[in-house]
Motif scaffolding. Structure first.
Motif, PDB file in Angstrom:
ATOM      1  N   MET B   1       0.834  -1.193   0.000  1.00 54.85           N
ATOM      2  CA  MET B   1       0.000   0.000   0.000  1.00 54.85           C
ATOM      3  C   MET B   1       0.872   1.247   0.000  1.00 54.85           C
ATOM      4  O   MET B   1       1.821   1.337   0.760  1.00 54.85           O
ATOM      5  N   ASN B   2       0.554   2.222  -0.825  1.00 55.17           N
ATOM      6  CA  ASN B   2       1.320   3.457  -0.907  1.00 55.17           C
ATOM      7  C   ASN B   2       1.032   4.338   0.304  1.00 55.17           C
ATOM      8  O   ASN B   2      -0.044   4.886   0.456  1.00 55.17           O
ATOM      9  N   GLN B   3       2.028   4.463   1.183  1.00 53.50           N
ATOM     10  CA  GLN B   3       1.813   5.167   2.447  1.00 53.50           C
ATOM     11  C   GLN B   3       1.399   6.624   2.248  1.00 53.50           C
ATOM     12  O   GLN B   3       0.685   7.186   3.073  1.00 53.50           O
ATOM     13  N   SER B   4       1.844   7.240   1.155  1.00 58.99           N
ATOM     14  CA  SER B   4       1.580   8.669   0.985  1.00 58.99           C
ATOM     15  C   SER B   4       0.101   8.953   0.723  1.00 58.99           C
ATOM     16  O   SER B   4      -0.365  10.067   0.909  1.00 58.99           O
ATOM     17  N   ASN B   5      -0.643   7.936   0.321  1.00 61.29           N
ATOM     18  CA  ASN B   5      -2.058   8.161   0.062  1.00 61.29           C
ATOM     19  C   ASN B   5      -2.927   7.977   1.302  1.00 61.29           C
ATOM     20  O   ASN B   5      -4.135   8.101   1.252  1.00 61.29           O
ATOM     21  N   ILE B   6      -2.295   7.619   2.415  1.00 63.06           N
ATOM     22  CA  ILE B   6      -3.085   7.296   3.592  1.00 63.06           C
ATOM     23  C   ILE B   6      -3.272   8.526   4.464  1.00 63.06           C
ATOM     24  O   ILE B   6      -2.317   9.215   4.819  1.00 63.06           O
ATOM     25  N   THR B 261     -24.609  11.431  24.770  1.00 61.07           N
ATOM     26  CA  THR B 261     -23.437  11.918  25.518  1.00 61.07           C
ATOM     27  C   THR B 261     -22.641  12.951  24.726  1.00 61.07           C
ATOM     28  O   THR B 261     -21.766  13.610  25.266  1.00 61.07           O
ATOM     29  N   LYS B 262     -22.938  13.046  23.425  1.00 64.00           N
ATOM     30  CA  LYS B 262     -22.212  13.920  22.492  1.00 64.00           C
ATOM     31  C   LYS B 262     -20.730  13.549  22.400  1.00 64.00           C
ATOM     32  O   LYS B 262     -19.890  14.361  22.039  1.00 64.00           O
ATOM     33  N   ARG B 263     -20.413  12.340  22.763  1.00 68.96           N
ATOM     34  CA  ARG B 263     -19.025  11.889  22.643  1.00 68.96           C
ATOM     35  C   ARG B 263     -18.866  10.797  21.582  1.00 68.96           C
ATOM     36  O   ARG B 263     -17.818  10.187  21.470  1.00 68.96           O
ATOM     37  N   LEU B 264     -19.945  10.556  20.814  1.00 68.80           N
ATOM     38  CA  LEU B 264     -19.905   9.485  19.809  1.00 68.80           C
ATOM     39  C   LEU B 264     -19.784  10.053  18.397  1.00 68.80           C
ATOM     40  O   LEU B 264     -20.515  10.972  18.022  1.00 68.80           O
ATOM     41  N   THR B 265     -18.852   9.514  17.632  1.00 70.53           N
ATOM     42  CA  THR B 265     -18.760   9.801  16.201  1.00 70.53           C
ATOM     43  C   THR B 265     -18.976   8.471  15.477  1.00 70.53           C
ATOM     44  O   THR B 265     -18.353   7.477  15.841  1.00 70.53           O
ATOM     45  N   ILE B 266     -19.852   8.464  14.487  1.00 63.86           N
ATOM     46  CA  ILE B 266     -20.027   7.235  13.701  1.00 63.86           C
ATOM     47  C   ILE B 266     -19.538   7.488  12.285  1.00 63.86           C
ATOM     48  O   ILE B 266     -19.881   8.500  11.684  1.00 63.86           O
ATOM     49  N   ARG B 267     -18.724   6.594  11.789  1.00 63.44           N
ATOM     50  CA  ARG B 267     -18.280   6.700  10.403  1.00 63.44           C
ATOM     51  C   ARG B 267     -18.824   5.482   9.664  1.00 63.44           C
ATOM     52  O   ARG B 267     -18.525   4.339  10.021  1.00 63.44           O
ATOM     53  N   HIS B 268     -19.678   5.727   8.658  1.00 58.29           N
ATOM     54  CA  HIS B 268     -20.250   4.643   7.856  1.00 58.29           C
ATOM     55  C   HIS B 268     -19.362   4.324   6.651  1.00 58.29           C
ATOM     56  O   HIS B 268     -18.436   5.066   6.346  1.00 58.29           O
ATOM     57  N   ASN B 269     -19.685   3.241   5.968  1.00 58.35           N
ATOM     58  CA  ASN B 269     -18.917   2.784   4.802  1.00 58.35           C
ATOM     59  C   ASN B 269     -17.440   2.606   5.132  1.00 58.35           C
ATOM     60  O   ASN B 269     -16.579   2.733   4.266  1.00 58.35           O
ATOM     61  N   ALA B 270     -17.161   2.321   6.395  1.00 62.27           N
ATOM     62  CA  ALA B 270     -15.775   2.256   6.853  1.00 62.27           C
ATOM     63  C   ALA B 270     -15.404   0.807   7.171  1.00 62.27           C
ATOM     64  O   ALA B 270     -15.731   0.296   8.238  1.00 62.27           O
ATOM     65  N   ILE B 271     -14.737   0.170   6.223  1.00 62.84           N
ATOM     66  CA  ILE B 271     -14.354  -1.228   6.413  1.00 62.84           C
ATOM     67  C   ILE B 271     -13.010  -1.277   7.138  1.00 62.84           C
ATOM     68  O   ILE B 271     -12.007  -0.757   6.642  1.00 62.84           O
ATOM     69  N   GLN B 292     -15.795   1.958   1.781  1.00 61.32           N
ATOM     70  CA  GLN B 292     -16.385   0.962   0.884  1.00 61.32           C
ATOM     71  C   GLN B 292     -16.842   1.567  -0.442  1.00 61.32           C
ATOM     72  O   GLN B 292     -16.965   0.868  -1.434  1.00 61.32           O
ATOM     73  N   VAL B 293     -17.051   2.896  -0.457  1.00 64.58           N
ATOM     74  CA  VAL B 293     -17.526   3.526  -1.689  1.00 64.58           C
ATOM     75  C   VAL B 293     -16.356   4.003  -2.556  1.00 64.58           C
ATOM     76  O   VAL B 293     -16.203   3.569  -3.698  1.00 64.58           O
ATOM     77  N   ASP B 294     -15.503   4.891  -1.999  1.00 61.01           N
ATOM     78  CA  ASP B 294     -14.434   5.447  -2.844  1.00 61.01           C
ATOM     79  C   ASP B 294     -13.082   4.742  -2.649  1.00 61.01           C
ATOM     80  O   ASP B 294     -12.099   5.099  -3.281  1.00 61.01           O
ATOM     81  N   LYS B 295     -13.042   3.760  -1.749  1.00 53.40           N
ATOM     82  CA  LYS B 295     -11.860   2.929  -1.531  1.00 53.40           C
ATOM     83  C   LYS B 295     -10.647   3.696  -0.985  1.00 53.40           C
ATOM     84  O   LYS B 295      -9.528   3.204  -1.013  1.00 53.40           O
ATOM     85  N   SER B 296     -10.876   4.923  -0.498  1.00 55.40           N
ATOM     86  CA  SER B 296      -9.768   5.666   0.111  1.00 55.40           C
ATOM     87  C   SER B 296      -9.389   5.016   1.444  1.00 55.40           C
ATOM     88  O   SER B 296     -10.195   4.338   2.070  1.00 55.40           O
ATOM     89  N   VAL B 297      -8.132   5.237   1.846  1.00 57.51           N
ATOM     90  CA  VAL B 297      -7.623   4.590   3.055  1.00 57.51           C
ATOM     91  C   VAL B 297      -7.363   5.644   4.130  1.00 57.51           C
ATOM     92  O   VAL B 297      -6.775   6.691   3.859  1.00 57.51           O
ATOM     93  N   THR B 298      -7.844   5.400   5.333  1.00 63.46           N
ATOM     94  CA  THR B 298      -7.646   6.334   6.434  1.00 63.46           C
ATOM     95  C   THR B 298      -7.210   5.561   7.674  1.00 63.46           C
ATOM     96  O   THR B 298      -7.734   4.488   7.947  1.00 63.46           O
TER      97      THR B 298
END
Lengths: 173, 572
Positions: B1-6, B261-271, B292-298
């Motif tokens: 995996m190309n580290q610079s794209n992460i 609690t306002k301390r929750l963040t949900i990220r969808h489409n996140a495999i 899962q949609v744009d295949k970007s890596v985070t």
């Protein structure tokens, strides 16, 4: 999740196997190119008369008026494979043949009593396909009729959200 | 995996990451946020908003064009869902996972049913809810099967109560050791033939019957209404999602509670692709995620990680997380990761017709049935042909349109009979305990990858002789009870199903005292990396025969409590 549905489905299959020929429930990943009506002109009229013979108009509407034949058309197109559809279409031809042999006229021209007689004879036919046709036609007619808006709202008391549950009430309540 | 794209921004930093939003992920997020942590919840599937996205929930039966039958194209796309059941039907099919787009490999057949969206399978669960008994935690050690549980009933009992109050369980107090009572809401009513059956089998066979314990609010309490949940409407359309929040799901219960609690963040489409391990700190520092949609890596970072992706996916994620410390998968020093796949086997049972009760009917649709707790290898009732046991779930009903097909006749008389209620039937199917076996396993295919470049899961598991012997007995013992009740036309069935169909898959990262034979310790920490907790079904050491969600949730709440304590003590 829905295991009760699976279990129920299994029980239904156990019963269903007894009354439907194997091909009728053997649909699987067959080819399907979207919905296209199985029927042309006369065939649709013929099926309308057949469903009406199975569930006729009395003091309440019959299957024809509730357009159960159109429901069957849709079901055959979407939920059954080509082999089932072929057998069903062959059955429609057998209905015509039997009507002309027995009464010397087309099924459409038969009296209600004669129409009923033809379907009853088909359901007991020695030819497995004829018999299968009659049973599948009956199966789908019942399914379409009983799940129609008319029957559910006017005859069997459907409620969207009952809001309460009683385990024992008199049947006529 | 190309580290610079992460993407590895500092903004991606949280106190805790919870992988999965289902039954256990929901509880993990709720507990951790309520205890003050800033939590990121990762959900691999699409977002479903409660209650507005349940698009079939209020449809009438005639509005479904195939009236519930599964169209051929759906049977093909959802082949695993539909191999034995009709799960991917018009009512709820869009909420199940398309098997063709999310393929897996079957070395031996496995019915893998998934729900990749907010709330996961908690949206569709059967909602039957039972506590494990003391015997369930002790059986492995007593019988020399697998390894011993590192916890006992007493460790989990207070957490059962805690979760039961939050979830809301309708049931009847019975005082039985085999299925200890929960903290119940009022029970739902039994039907007249069911009451007759219950009395007859107790009198003649000394077998117990109770009303199914169900996570539906028979009487909503303030803890439920505070989240916008209302009492059950008795529609029995739960699988479509409940706009009233009448049954418990992650999206109706835990997620709203965490969000408050306002301390929750949900990220969808996140495999979740892998856990990130820092060799110098000897800790997991985060999770690598593929959109899962744009295949970007985070990359996301946190102090602790809760792996609650569903038993199979949790194990697969760990197997895919390789480092020099863990060349065979994360925390897999024991080689037990992915092994000991268990489920509950179902598909065998008995039905009969009931004479009489013609004048009795019911009002409303009850979302539960009868429960017959395990009676085999219990209370002196020993079997030579198999270990452990099974419970039955079923109930009575008045036959509907199906009976018309078998009935003689056509025409006016036939029509009249159709809209009258048919006779009563009563039937039930067994849910049997499967034993842990290291040869029942999943692993990652060395070559084949899915569309996100993640190795595909290979299933290699099957029923054992113990299971098959139990299934035969499920038929015999079922028929015995129907006969004892004086019912007629008794039919037994035993379908040739596969592992997985119980949708109670578990065991792939088991807990244990010894790091040489287990993946997790008694607080669900990975033995060799204490800031990673696995609390879904993967942690299970044995399967019991009762439905597992309550136990998963209780274990999760217990682990979350421990995790926060350890964080405060700066041990993690």
């Amino acid at each position: 999740m829905n295991r009760r549905q699976i279990v129920k489905g299994m029980a239904a299959t156990v019963g269903g196997m007894l009354v439907l020929p194997a091909w009728a429930s053997a649909w699987n990943s067959g080819s399907l190119q979207g919905f296209q009506s199985n029927f042309v002109g006369l065939e649709e009229a013929l099926l309308a008369e057949i469903v009406e013979a199975i569930i006729p108009e009395t003091d309440t509407p019959g299957a024809k008026k509730l357009e159960v034949h159109r429901f069957i058309d849709k079901m055959l197109a979407d939920c059954f494979d080509q082999k089932s559809r072929d057998i069903f279409n062959k059955g429609l031809k057998s209905v015509e043949t039997m009507a002309s042999k027995s009464y010397g006229k087309s099924y459409l021209a038969c009296t209600p009593k004669q129409k009923l007689e033809v379907i009853t004879t088909m359901s007991k036919a020695s030819d497995a396909d004829d018999q299968g046709f009659a049973r599948l036609a009956k199966n789908l007619t019942i399914r379409g009729y009983l799940s129609s808006e008319y029957v559910m709202t006017k005859l069997t008391g459907y409620e969207m959200a009952p809001g309460r549950y009683y385990g024992c009430v008199p049947v006529k309540a | 995996m190309n580290q610079s794209n992460i993407n590895t921004q500092k903004a991606n930093k949280y106190d805790a990451i919870v992988i999965g939003s289902g039954m256990t992920g929901g509880i993990a997020a709720k507990e951790l946020t309520q205890k003050g942590l800033k939590v990121l919840m990762l959900e691999r599937g699409r977002e479903i908003k409660h209650p507005e996205d349940y698009d079939t929930a209020n449809k009438a039966p005639w509005e479904f064009e195939h009236r519930g039958k599964v169209p051929i194209n759906s049977a093909e796309e959802y082949w695993s869902n539909n191999r034995f059941g009709t799960l991917a039907n018009e009512e709820a099919g869009a909420f199940f996972t398309n098997d063709k787009q999310n393929p897996f490999i079957e070395k031996r057949p496995f019915d893998w049913i998934r729900a990749y969206h907010t709330g996961g399978k908690s949206m569709h669960w059967g909602r039957q809810t039972y506590r494990w008994g003391k015997h369930d935690f002790e059986a492995n050690a007593k019988e020399g099967v697998g390894i011993d549980w590192p916890i006992r009933y007493e460790d989990i009992a207070p957490w059962y109560s805690y979760i039961e109050k939050f979830v809301g369980i309708s049931g009847q107090k019975e005082g039985w050791d085999i299925i200890p009572d929960s903290d119940f809401l009022p029970p739902m009513a039994m039907l007249p033939p069911e009451i007759h059956f219950k009395d007859a089998v107790m009198k003649k066979l000394n077998r117990k019957v109770t009303i199914g314990r169900i996570a539906n609010l028979s009487q909503a309490q303030p803890i439920h209404t505070a989240l916008g949940r209302a009492s059950c409407q008795y529609r029995n359309k739960c699988s479509r999602g409940c706009p009233h929040g009448g049954y418990y799901s992650s999206m109706a219960g835990a997620i709203p509670a965490a969000a408050q609690t306002k301390r929750l963040t949900i990220r969808h489409n996140a495999i979740a692709e892998s856990l990130i391990y820092d060799e110098t700190k000897q800790k997991a520092t985060g999770v690598r995620v593929i959109d899962q949609v744009d295949k970007s890596v985070t990359d996301y970072f946190a102090k602790i990680i809760f792996v609650t992706a569903g038993s199979m996916n949790s194990a697969a994620l760990m197997l895919n997380s390789k480092s020099s410390r863990f060349p065979n998968g994360f925390g897999n020093d024991s080689d037990q990761l992915g092994r000991n796949v268990m489920d509950h086997h179902l598909g065998s049972g008995a039905t009969a017709t009931v004479e009489g009760f013609e004048d009795d009917y019911y009002f409303g649709s009850r979302p539960t049935g009868l429960y017959i707790p395990r009676f085999r290898n219990w209370d002196g009732n020993q079997r030579k042909d198999y270990l452990r046991g099974f419970g039955y779930q079923g109930g009575a009903s008045r036959s509907s349109w199906n009976r018309g097909i078998g009935m003689d006749g056509f025409g006016a008389e036939f029509k009249k009979s159709l809209t009258e209620p048919g006779g009563w039937t009563l039937g039930f199917g067994g849910f049997g305990e499967i034993l842990p076996d290291p040869n029942n396993r999943i692993y990652l295919d060395p070559q084949k990858k899915d569309q996100w470049g993640i190795p595909m899961i290979v299933f290699d598991a099957a029923f054992s002789e113990n299971d098959l012997a139990m299934r035969r007995d499920i038929m015999v013992a079922g028929a015995e009870m129907l006969e004892a009740a004086g019912f007629k036309n008794i039919t037994t069935y035993n379908r040739e199903t596969h592992m997985g169909l119980g949708i109670h898959e578990m065991g792939t990262a088991r807990m244990g005292h010894d790091p040489k034979t287990s993946v997790l310790n008694k607080y669900n920490q990975v033995h060799a990396c204490k800031n990673v907790f696995v609390t879904d079904g993967a942690c299970m050491v044995s399967a019991s025969c009762v439905n597992p969600s309550l136990t998963y949730m209780a274990i999760t709440a217990r682990a979350a409590d421990y995790a926060v304590g350890e964080l405060k003590k700066r041990n993690l």
